[in-house]
Design an enzyme around this catalytic site. Structure first.
Site, PDB file in Angstrom:
ATOM      1  N   LYS A 190       0.843  -1.192   0.000  1.00 41.45           N
ATOM      2  CA  LYS A 190       0.000   0.000   0.000  1.00 41.45           C
ATOM      3  C   LYS A 190       0.876   1.239   0.000  1.00 41.45           C
ATOM      4  O   LYS A 190       1.513   1.551   1.005  1.00 41.45           O
ATOM      5  CB  LYS A 190      -0.942   0.055   1.206  1.00 41.45           C
ATOM      6  N   GLU A 264      10.067   1.439  10.527  1.00 45.22           N
ATOM      7  CA  GLU A 264      11.007   2.555  10.329  1.00 45.22           C
ATOM      8  C   GLU A 264      10.187   3.815  10.529  1.00 45.22           C
ATOM      9  O   GLU A 264       9.336   4.138   9.689  1.00 45.22           O
ATOM     10  CB  GLU A 264      11.601   2.536   8.914  1.00 45.22           C
ATOM     11  N   CYS A 298      13.518  11.122   6.277  1.00 43.85           N
ATOM     12  CA  CYS A 298      13.524  10.778   7.710  1.00 43.85           C
ATOM     13  C   CYS A 298      14.897  10.995   8.335  1.00 43.85           C
ATOM     14  O   CYS A 298      15.009  11.218   9.534  1.00 43.85           O
ATOM     15  CB  CYS A 298      13.099   9.325   7.889  1.00 43.85           C
ATOM     16  N   GLU A 397       9.331  16.557  14.952  1.00 45.07           N
ATOM     17  CA  GLU A 397       9.686  16.332  13.543  1.00 45.07           C
ATOM     18  C   GLU A 397       8.836  17.240  12.655  1.00 45.07           C
ATOM     19  O   GLU A 397       7.612  17.141  12.650  1.00 45.07           O
ATOM     20  CB  GLU A 397       9.425  14.872  13.178  1.00 45.07           C
TER      21      GLU A 397
HETATM   22  P1  NDP Z   1       2.187   8.124   7.693  1.00 43.66           P
HETATM   23  O1  NDP Z   1       2.518   7.346   8.896  1.00 43.66           O
HETATM   24  O2  NDP Z   1       1.117   9.135   7.777  1.00 43.66           O
HETATM   25  O3  NDP Z   1       1.743   7.136   6.524  1.00 43.66           O
HETATM   26  C1  NDP Z   1       2.534   6.074   6.067  1.00 43.66           C
HETATM   27  C2  NDP Z   1       1.656   5.012   5.440  1.00 43.66           C
HETATM   28  O4  NDP Z   1       0.842   4.405   6.438  1.00 43.66           O
HETATM   29  C3  NDP Z   1       0.713   5.545   4.396  1.00 43.66           C
HETATM   30  O5  NDP Z   1       0.627   4.615   3.341  1.00 43.66           O
HETATM   31  C4  NDP Z   1      -0.575   5.647   5.173  1.00 43.66           C
HETATM   32  O6  NDP Z   1      -1.705   5.632   4.377  1.00 43.66           O
HETATM   33  C5  NDP Z   1      -0.513   4.418   6.034  1.00 43.66           C
HETATM   34  N1  NDP Z   1      -1.381   4.467   7.208  1.00 43.66           N
HETATM   35  C6  NDP Z   1      -1.865   5.539   7.875  1.00 43.66           C
HETATM   36  N2  NDP Z   1      -2.590   5.161   8.940  1.00 43.66           N
HETATM   37  C7  NDP Z   1      -2.583   3.811   8.957  1.00 43.66           C
HETATM   38  C8  NDP Z   1      -3.141   2.818   9.818  1.00 43.66           C
HETATM   39  N3  NDP Z   1      -3.865   3.140  10.901  1.00 43.66           N
HETATM   40  N4  NDP Z   1      -2.913   1.523   9.532  1.00 43.66           N
HETATM   41  C9  NDP Z   1      -2.172   1.166   8.492  1.00 43.66           C
HETATM   42  N5  NDP Z   1      -1.609   2.069   7.620  1.00 43.66           N
HETATM   43  C10 NDP Z   1      -1.810   3.368   7.855  1.00 43.66           C
HETATM   44  O7  NDP Z   1       3.562   8.739   7.203  1.00 43.66           O
HETATM   45  P2  NDP Z   1       3.788   9.790   6.039  1.00 43.66           P
HETATM   46  O8  NDP Z   1       3.303   9.195   4.768  1.00 43.66           O
HETATM   47  O9  NDP Z   1       3.245  11.110   6.479  1.00 43.66           O
HETATM   48  O10 NDP Z   1       5.403   9.851   5.954  1.00 43.66           O
HETATM   49  C11 NDP Z   1       6.185  10.687   6.715  1.00 43.66           C
HETATM   50  C12 NDP Z   1       6.740   9.976   7.926  1.00 43.66           C
HETATM   51  O11 NDP Z   1       7.498   8.840   7.533  1.00 43.66           O
HETATM   52  C13 NDP Z   1       7.690  10.824   8.739  1.00 43.66           C
HETATM   53  O12 NDP Z   1       7.408  10.686  10.106  1.00 43.66           O
HETATM   54  C14 NDP Z   1       9.063  10.223   8.453  1.00 43.66           C
HETATM   55  O13 NDP Z   1      10.001  10.427   9.455  1.00 43.66           O
HETATM   56  C15 NDP Z   1       8.713   8.788   8.284  1.00 43.66           C
HETATM   57  N6  NDP Z   1       9.763   8.101   7.531  1.00 43.66           N
HETATM   58  C16 NDP Z   1      10.625   7.257   8.215  1.00 43.66           C
HETATM   59  C17 NDP Z   1      11.658   6.635   7.547  1.00 43.66           C
HETATM   60  C18 NDP Z   1      12.589   5.712   8.264  1.00 43.66           C
HETATM   61  O14 NDP Z   1      13.285   4.966   7.592  1.00 43.66           O
HETATM   62  N7  NDP Z   1      12.635   5.707   9.573  1.00 43.66           N
HETATM   63  C19 NDP Z   1      11.887   6.872   6.109  1.00 43.66           C
HETATM   64  C20 NDP Z   1      10.939   7.760   5.513  1.00 43.66           C
HETATM   65  C21 NDP Z   1       9.914   8.350   6.212  1.00 43.66           C
HETATM   66  P3  NDP Z   1      -2.452   6.995   3.976  1.00 43.66           P
HETATM   67  O15 NDP Z   1      -2.261   7.078   2.544  1.00 43.66           O
HETATM   68  O16 NDP Z   1      -3.829   6.749   4.441  1.00 43.66           O
HETATM   69  O17 NDP Z   1      -1.832   8.128   4.718  1.00 43.66           O
END
Ligand code: NDP
Length: 493
Positions: A190, A264, A298, A397
């Site tokens: 997804k 992550e 990130c 963040e």
């Molecule tokens: P989100 O956590 O908002 O979303 C990530 C994914 O999870 C999306 O596909 C989202 O779908 C889905 N999602 C949201 N809610 C749920 C749920 N309850 N159950 C299952 N899936 C769900 O992150 P962002 O997309 O806003 O990305 C930014 C974040 O990612 C930052 O915090 C960043 O630090 C982190 N990140 C971490 C990395 C690492 O390696 N540590 C690397 C890159 C980013 P939907 O489309 O609905 O939002």
């Protein structure tokens, strides 16, 4: 129209409409109820196309297809053949690099040169790396005196849900998909709702490379879609990259069925600069670690700590170089900073700028939309000083082109401040004193520390965060440990 239902109407360099469908059992399909949402280009605010919204029904179809495929050809395929297919996926990504880079830029707003040289190239390399790595991975064997021999065998964990964010869409999806496939799993992916396009093409590429139907499935959507995957009883493991709070929600929804999880998560990474650092090298790298990908990485080092005797010199050079960065049209090759990914995220970053003002921060540059750009979610690279360590902009963040700079006096003091956070993803340390470099690096509570560099990666090394920045590690054997189960077999002698 490209193969299989990913519609792309093009005239010269302009894409008119791109509609993204789910990919289930080797075919593009719409949602049963026909629901869609609009995908927006963050640099122009134009509609790029419609994206299917998957619900429980589509997730169920995808999971069942993956379950069926687990028992089929994929699981029985000789390792060499599976490795060949993974190589081929990497090759096909490279063959389509221009198209994929353009789609990534349209979806994310990041500069095209960056999509090409980082996102898509590294996506291909993820497959090439794991295609080679998979054939060398073994497991432990022990001889217990003349009593027994113990050996462990690896087997796929099963159906894995891959859930990804929007900042590095194809790179992060392939970082999970490649080892998951290498280990013989089947998957339901997804992508983030705001960046659905490259994953949609990737699904077809997998089929074109010889991946049997049902091994790679994709469901689009938002809201309940991700939760339908993470709570599905027939999903064995979840690999998730995204925000810390989402990780926590996923853990809860995966708990009743005790799924294996790899997380992550977010970070608020320190960039520690001692007075004896090579300043020119440090400034070059700090510009990248602060503002590349609009600060939406990130690993970006958004908390900058500079030893007081270097503080003024550092700021003078850093601010001057930041002001030179071109912000704007992501398709212009001179652009260094493109658009933020969505209106919602743009508003969030602007709200932190307001918070910094209310907390008494001084803006040395940036803090606003660039003059003359009326459309799109653009924010100038922003440097803030004068905030204290408890300011929200120093602690939370922001995930945009916004950094805070604070002076420090001693090694002990900076280490105490650096570790005073619930995040623990990464850090950089700049110094020419080798002993200090190792000493400081060893005391930072983070999963990855770079000395005199940033974001230098070797895919064999552990990648991930501690504290609220993640659970588990990815990369090399760590990916294999997550995507496989071990069975220990004991033979009595
Ligand atoms: P989100 O956590 O908002 O979303 C990530 C994914 O999870 C999306 O596909 C989202 O779908 C889905 N999602 C949201 N809610 C749920 C749920 N309850 N159950 C299952 N899936 C769900 O992150 P962002 O997309 O806003 O990305 C930014 C974040 O990612 C930052 O915090 C960043 O630090 C982190 N990140 C971490 C990395 C690492 O390696 N540590 C690397 C890159 C980013 P939907 O489309 O609905 O939002």
């Amino acid at each position: 129209m490209s193969k299989g239902g990913f519609f792309m109407l093009q005239t010269e360099n302009k894409v008119k409409q791109i509609n993204c469908y789910h990919y289930i059992e080797g075919k593009y399909v719409a949602s049963k109820d026909g629901r869609t949402f609009q995908n927006i280009n963050p640099a122009t605010e134009d509609v790029l196309g419609d994206v299917a919204i998957g619900g429980r029904e589509e997730v169920d179809l995808a999971v069942n297809a993956a379950r069926k495929a687990l028992k089929g050809e994929w699981g029985k395929m000789p390792l060499r053949k599976r490795s060949y297919i993974l190589h081929k996926i990497g090759d096909l990504i490279l063959e389509r690099i221009e198209e994929l880079a353009r789609l990534e830029t349209l979806d994310t707003g990041k500069p095209l040169w960056l999509s090409k040289s980082v996102d898509i190239e590294r996506a291909a390399y993820n497959f090439h790396f794991f295609a080679d790595y998979m054939i060398s991975v073994g497991a432990e064997t022990f001889q217990q005196d003349d009593i027994a021999i113990h050996y462990a065998v690896r087997r796929p964990v099963g159906v894995v849900g891959l859930i990804n964010p929007w900042n590095l869409p194809l790179l992060l999806m392939t970082w999970k998909l490649a080892p998951a496939l290498a280990a013989g799993n089947t998957v339901v992916m997804k992508p983030s709702e705001v960046t659905p396009m490259t994953a949609t093409v990737l699904a077809q590429i997998c089929t074109d490379a010889g991946v049997p139907d049902g091994v790679v499935n994709l469901v689009h959507g938002f809201g309940d879609t991700g939760a339908a995957i993470t709570s599905h009883p027939k999903v064995d493991a979840i690999a998730f990259t995204g925000e810390t709070v989402t990780g926590s929600a996923i853990m809860k929804s995966a708990a009743p069925t005790l799924k294996k999880v790899s997380f992550e998560l977010g970070g608020k990474n320190p960039n520690i600069i001692f007075a004896d650092a090579d300043l020119d090298d440090c400034i070059d790298t700090t510009l990248r670690s602060s503002f590349i990908n609009q600060g939406e990485v990130c690993l970006c080092g958004s908390r900058i700590y500079v030893e007081r005797s270097l503080y003024d010199d550092f700021l003078e050079k850093f601010v001057a170089r930041t002001k030179e960065m071109t912000v704007g049209n992501p398709f212009d090759e001179n652009t260094k900073v493109g658009a933020l990914v969505s209106k919602e995220h743009y508003k969030k970053v602007l709200s932190y700028i307001d918070i910094a003002k209310s907390e008494g921060g001084t803006f040395l540059t940036g803090g606003k939309r660039p003059d003359g750009i009326d459309k799109g979610y653009f924010i100038e690279p922003t440097i803030i000083i004068g905030l204290n360590r408890n300011s929200r902009c120093v602690r939370e963040e922001i995930f945009g082109p916004v950094v805070t700079v604070l002076p420090f006096d001693t090694e002990e003091e900076v280490l105490e401040q650096v570790n005073d956070t619930h995040y623990g993803l990464s850090a950089s340390v700049w110094t020419s004193n080798l002993k200090r470099a190792h000493r400081v690096a060893g005391q930072i509570e983070a999963g990855m520390v770079w000395i005199n560099t940033w974001f230098l990666r070797d895919l064999r090394t552990p990648f991930g965060g501690m504290k609220h920045s993640g659970i588990g590690r990815e990369g090399g054997i760590h990916s294999f440990d997550f995507y496989t189960e071990l069975t220990n077999i004991t033979v009595k002698l």
